[in-house]
Design an enzyme around this catalytic site. Structure first.
Site, short mmCIF file in Angstrom:
data_model
loop_
_atom_site.label_atom_id
_atom_site.label_comp_id
_atom_site.label_asym_id
_atom_site.label_seq_id
_atom_site.Cartn_x
_atom_site.Cartn_y
_atom_site.Cartn_z
N HIS A 143 29.75 22.14 100.41
CA HIS A 143 30.35 23.37 100.42
C HIS A 143 30.69 23.50 102.07
CE1 HIS A 143 28.45 24.10 96.47
NE2 HIS A 143 27.34 23.87 97.03
N SER A 146 34.53 19.46 100.32
CA SER A 146 33.64 20.59 99.62
C SER A 146 33.08 19.81 98.45
CB SER A 146 34.40 21.86 99.40
OG SER A 146 33.25 22.60 99.26
N SER A 165 34.11 26.63 96.71
CA SER A 165 33.16 27.22 97.79
C SER A 165 33.65 26.96 98.95
CB SER A 165 31.78 26.31 97.56
OG SER A 165 32.14 24.94 97.93
N ASP A 207 25.79 16.73 98.59
CA ASP A 207 25.02 17.99 97.96
C ASP A 207 25.63 17.94 96.58
OD1 ASP A 207 24.54 20.40 96.88
OD2 ASP A 207 25.30 21.47 98.71
N GLU A 219 21.15 17.23 99.34
CA GLU A 219 20.70 18.57 99.58
C GLU A 219 20.02 19.09 98.61
OE1 GLU A 219 21.29 20.38 102.45
OE2 GLU A 219 21.57 22.36 101.71
N ASN A 262 16.30 18.43 99.66
CA ASN A 262 16.01 19.27 98.92
C ASN A 262 14.58 19.60 99.03
OD1 ASN A 262 16.69 21.60 96.94
ND2 ASN A 262 15.12 20.33 95.70
N LYS A 273 13.26 23.46 102.95
CA LYS A 273 14.65 23.53 102.44
C LYS A 273 14.39 24.42 100.97
CE LYS A 273 18.41 22.84 100.05
NZ LYS A 273 18.63 23.19 98.48
N ASP A 327 15.84 27.96 101.43
CA ASP A 327 17.35 28.28 100.97
C ASP A 327 17.30 28.45 99.44
OD1 ASP A 327 19.70 27.08 99.58
OD2 ASP A 327 19.99 25.69 101.31
N ASN A 328 16.57 27.61 98.45
CA ASN A 328 16.88 27.88 97.00
C ASN A 328 16.19 29.26 96.68
OD1 ASN A 328 17.01 25.25 97.79
ND2 ASN A 328 16.22 24.46 95.77
N CYS A 360 18.93 32.44 97.69
CA CYS A 360 19.50 33.05 96.72
C CYS A 360 19.18 34.60 96.47
CB CYS A 360 18.92 32.39 95.15
SG CYS A 360 19.79 30.63 95.11
N HIS A 399 23.73 24.21 90.09
CA HIS A 399 24.96 23.25 90.89
C HIS A 399 25.96 23.27 89.96
CE1 HIS A 399 26.15 20.85 93.99
NE2 HIS A 399 26.61 20.04 93.02
N HIS A 403 24.78 31.38 101.04
CA HIS A 403 23.60 32.05 101.73
C HIS A 403 23.66 32.23 103.13
CE1 HIS A 403 21.35 30.50 98.43
NE2 HIS A 403 21.00 29.31 99.04
N SER A 421 17.86 24.52 106.36
CA SER A 421 18.13 23.15 105.27
C SER A 421 18.88 22.14 106.16
CB SER A 421 19.33 23.68 104.18
OG SER A 421 18.66 24.77 103.56
N GLN A 436 18.67 18.10 107.35
CA GLN A 436 19.79 17.30 106.74
C GLN A 436 20.19 16.39 107.98
OE1 GLN A 436 21.75 16.04 104.59
NE2 GLN A 436 21.74 17.34 102.94
P1 NAI Z 1 13.89 23.84 89.75
O1 NAI Z 1 13.38 22.54 89.06
O2 NAI Z 1 12.74 24.62 90.92
O3 NAI Z 1 13.97 25.13 88.85
C1 NAI Z 1 14.73 25.14 87.48
C2 NAI Z 1 13.75 25.82 86.40
O4 NAI Z 1 14.51 25.71 85.14
C3 NAI Z 1 12.63 25.05 86.17
O5 NAI Z 1 11.66 25.80 86.15
C4 NAI Z 1 12.88 24.49 84.63
O6 NAI Z 1 11.56 24.48 83.94
C5 NAI Z 1 13.60 25.66 84.13
N1 NAI Z 1 14.46 25.34 82.86
C6 NAI Z 1 15.07 24.09 82.60
N2 NAI Z 1 15.78 23.96 81.48
C7 NAI Z 1 15.66 25.32 81.01
C8 NAI Z 1 16.12 25.76 80.02
N3 NAI Z 1 16.69 25.11 78.99
N4 NAI Z 1 15.71 27.34 79.84
C9 NAI Z 1 15.01 27.87 80.63
N5 NAI Z 1 14.61 27.23 81.75
C10 NAI Z 1 14.77 26.02 82.20
O7 NAI Z 1 15.36 23.98 90.34
P2 NAI Z 1 15.78 24.68 91.47
O8 NAI Z 1 15.82 24.41 92.83
O9 NAI Z 1 15.92 26.16 91.41
O10 NAI Z 1 17.57 24.64 91.36
C11 NAI Z 1 17.99 25.07 90.27
C12 NAI Z 1 19.55 24.79 90.22
O11 NAI Z 1 20.36 25.68 91.32
C13 NAI Z 1 20.06 23.23 90.54
O12 NAI Z 1 21.28 22.79 89.70
C14 NAI Z 1 20.19 23.28 92.03
O13 NAI Z 1 20.89 22.14 92.65
C15 NAI Z 1 21.03 24.53 92.19
N6 NAI Z 1 20.86 24.94 93.55
C16 NAI Z 1 21.71 26.21 93.81
C17 NAI Z 1 21.85 26.75 95.18
C18 NAI Z 1 22.78 27.60 95.28
O14 NAI Z 1 22.95 28.33 96.36
N7 NAI Z 1 23.49 28.29 94.29
C19 NAI Z 1 20.78 26.42 96.17
C20 NAI Z 1 19.90 25.57 95.60
C21 NAI Z 1 19.78 24.94 94.25
#
Ligand code: NAI
Length: 466
Positions: free
Chosen positions: A55, A78, A83, A132, A192, A217, A222, A226-227, A231, A337, A387, A395, A399
């Site tokens: 991003h 990006s 983003s 990322d 990332e 990650n 991280k 960050d996550n 958020c 993501h 963020h 984070s 990197q």
């Molecule tokens: P995580 O693995 O910690 O959490 C995902 C959760 O979703 C897990 O607990 C899992 O059991 C649950 N899950 C999976 N399938 C499901 C379903 N069908 N119904 C309900 N729950 C379900 O992953 P994290 O780190 O929380 O990341 C989640 C997403 O967010 C990823 O795609 C990651 O790349 C993205 N992300 C986005 C950020 C942003 O700024 N927008 C920052 C960091 C990560």
């Protein structure tokens, strides 16, 4: 995609504004600034040609300039079409660092930009990837396979895949053998995010990983920051900027209670929403209960909720059938993501009314409308500015450490996925404490004997979960 200035940005005249915000961000990014000091004059990344796909925000601009100060050459795109912060891209382009990104770029351009980051003007290719979500890595991987067997590019399953396949075909036609050469030149990738890391582990399992990877990650500094805390600030910010809807009193459901889900649920709760959670994992479901959130099935609440947020990293979590039974003017968004968490493609035949960039009303044949943010792409970067700097410093310090490690010691690693050692994770945290006025307690020799850790760390065993 490369223009004669070797960049593709919206408006270079935004550079001054971008520069002011970068200077403000630098004050909030002590980890990155400490690395600039630590490596002053040493250039540990000299010779590295980094293809960056992340991003293109103000915080990323500070990351880019840190990499450059440490001796790297970079080319940047990006990792999401919505983003980019155009003033950040302009400030980078103005310093003659090649950048290919603007907010609202097309999917066609997205993949052209992904290609452009690998091509150095003198004909050389990148030798490092900073990724990322894994698209840059996947581009080389899939391209190489397609060079050997064009049939791997079958019928595209989405609009996005169509443009990806087209870009790969064009590259193969223009420069046969290029993908194999480009892939062969890569010494390592630092990744990332959760979704990109998932892709890397899948590649490693299939024996397809062609270079070592560092999973940034899963540094504690991280994903647990960050996550989560990122958020917690940026989710509600995005919904407010997108809709201006009163948050207090609304019912919201967060799908997924991992790190992003935890931060998202807290964000909504802090704004006064009544929040429930969906989960597939009993541990995370139990955590949600203990944190005070009802754990529900989406089908059971979908007719009553005002706001639905996906945070799973999984696909088809909110289906078109779910959205059919939603309340009029319910808000639907994703903070994971990729946009496949919500079945947006299936909504394309319905009536769309654009309210403003990244905000659409979608009218269902049943008569109700939903407010869809960022067309289902990650809402905090599409509708807000992602963020805040401070948490991104944490984070991005990981990197930079990962890039230095892979560039200087990559030959000591196998083609597998690694996490940075705990002492570096602790170092990243330590670099961020003074800014917050935090004062660490030091162990006495007797205490460090008693709990069995060195007085300067690492302070926890590998299995500790924070
Ligand atoms: P995580 O693995 O910690 O959490 C995902 C959760 O979703 C897990 O607990 C899992 O059991 C649950 N899950 C999976 N399938 C499901 C379903 N069908 N119904 C309900 N729950 C379900 O992953 P994290 O780190 O929380 O990341 C989640 C997403 O967010 C990823 O795609 C990651 O790349 C993205 N992300 C986005 C950020 C942003 O700024 N927008 C920052 C960091 C990560």
């Amino acid at each position: 995609a490369a223009s004669k200035n070797d960049n593709y940005v919206k408006d270079i005249s935004l550079a001054k504004w971008g520069r002011i915000e970068m200077e403000m961000a630098e004050i909030e990014m002590p980890g990155l600034m400490a690395l600039r000091d630590e490596y002053k004059g040493k250039k540990p990344l000299a010779g590295a040609r980094i293809a960056g796909s992340l991003h293109m925000t103000i915080q990323t601009a500070v990351l880019i300039e840190t990499l450059v100060e440490l001796g790297a050459e970079v080319r940047w795109a990006s990792c999401n079409i919505f983003s980019t912060q155009d003033h950040a891209a302009a400030a980078i382009a103005e310093r003659k660092i090649p950048v290919f990104a603007y907010k609202g770029e097309t999917l066609k351009e997205y993949w052209e930009f992904a290609d452009a980051i690998f091509h150095w003007p003198n004909g050389e290719t990148a030798n490092m990837i900073l990724d990322d979500g894994g698209d840059a890595t996947m581009y080389l991987q899939l391209g190489t396979r397609a060079e050997e067997d064009p049939s791997v590019l079958g019928e595209p399953k989405s609009e996005e895949e169509k443009f990806l396949f087209d870009t790969i075909r064009r590259r193969i036609k223009a420069s046969p053998g290029w993908f194999a050469k480009a892939k062969g030149a890569i010494r390592g990738v630092s990744e990332e995010t959760t979704t990109g890391v998932m892709r890397l582990y899948q590649m490693a399992k299939r024996g397809e990983l062609a270079f070592p990877a560092i999973n940034v990650n899963d540094s504690v500094t991280k994903s647990k920051f960050d996550n989560r805390y990122g958020c917690r600030e940026s989710l509600v910010d995005a919904i407010r900027r997108g809709t201006d809807v009163m948050m207090a009193g609304k019912t919201a459901v967060v799908c997924g209670y991992g790190d992003v889900g935890k931060g998202s649920a807290e964000s909504l709760a802090q704004a006064g929403c009544r929040v429930s959670v969906t989960e597939i994992d009993p541990i995370c479901a139990l955590q949600a209960c203990m944190d005070g959130f009802a754990v529900v099935r989406l089908e059971d609440v979908i007719g009553e909720v005002d706001i639905v947020v996906t945070a799973t990293g999984n696909k088809d979590v909110v289906t078109v059938d779910h959205m059919r039974s939603m309340k009029n003017m319910a808000i639907v968004c994703n903070i994971g993501h990729f946009d496949n968490e919500i079945q947006v493609e299936a909504l394309r035949n319905f009536q769309w009314t654009n309210v403003k960039p990244q905000v659409d009303l979608v009218e269902f044949p049943e008569g109700h409308k939903i407010i869809l943010l960022s067309e289902g792409r990650l809402v905090n970067l599409g509708n807000a500015n992602g963020h805040p700097s401070f948490v991104m410093s944490s984070s991005f310090t990981n990197q930079v450490l990962a890039q230095i490690e892979l560039w200087t010691k990559g030959d000591q690693y196998k083609n597998d996925v690694y996490i940075l050692p705990k002492h570096l994770d602790e170092k990243v945290a330590a670099l961020h404490l003074p800014k917050l006025g935090a004062k660490l307690t030091e162990l006495t020799p007797e205490q460090s004997d008693y709990i069995g850790v060195e007085s300067k760390g690492p302070f926890k065993a590998e299995h500790y979960r924070y």
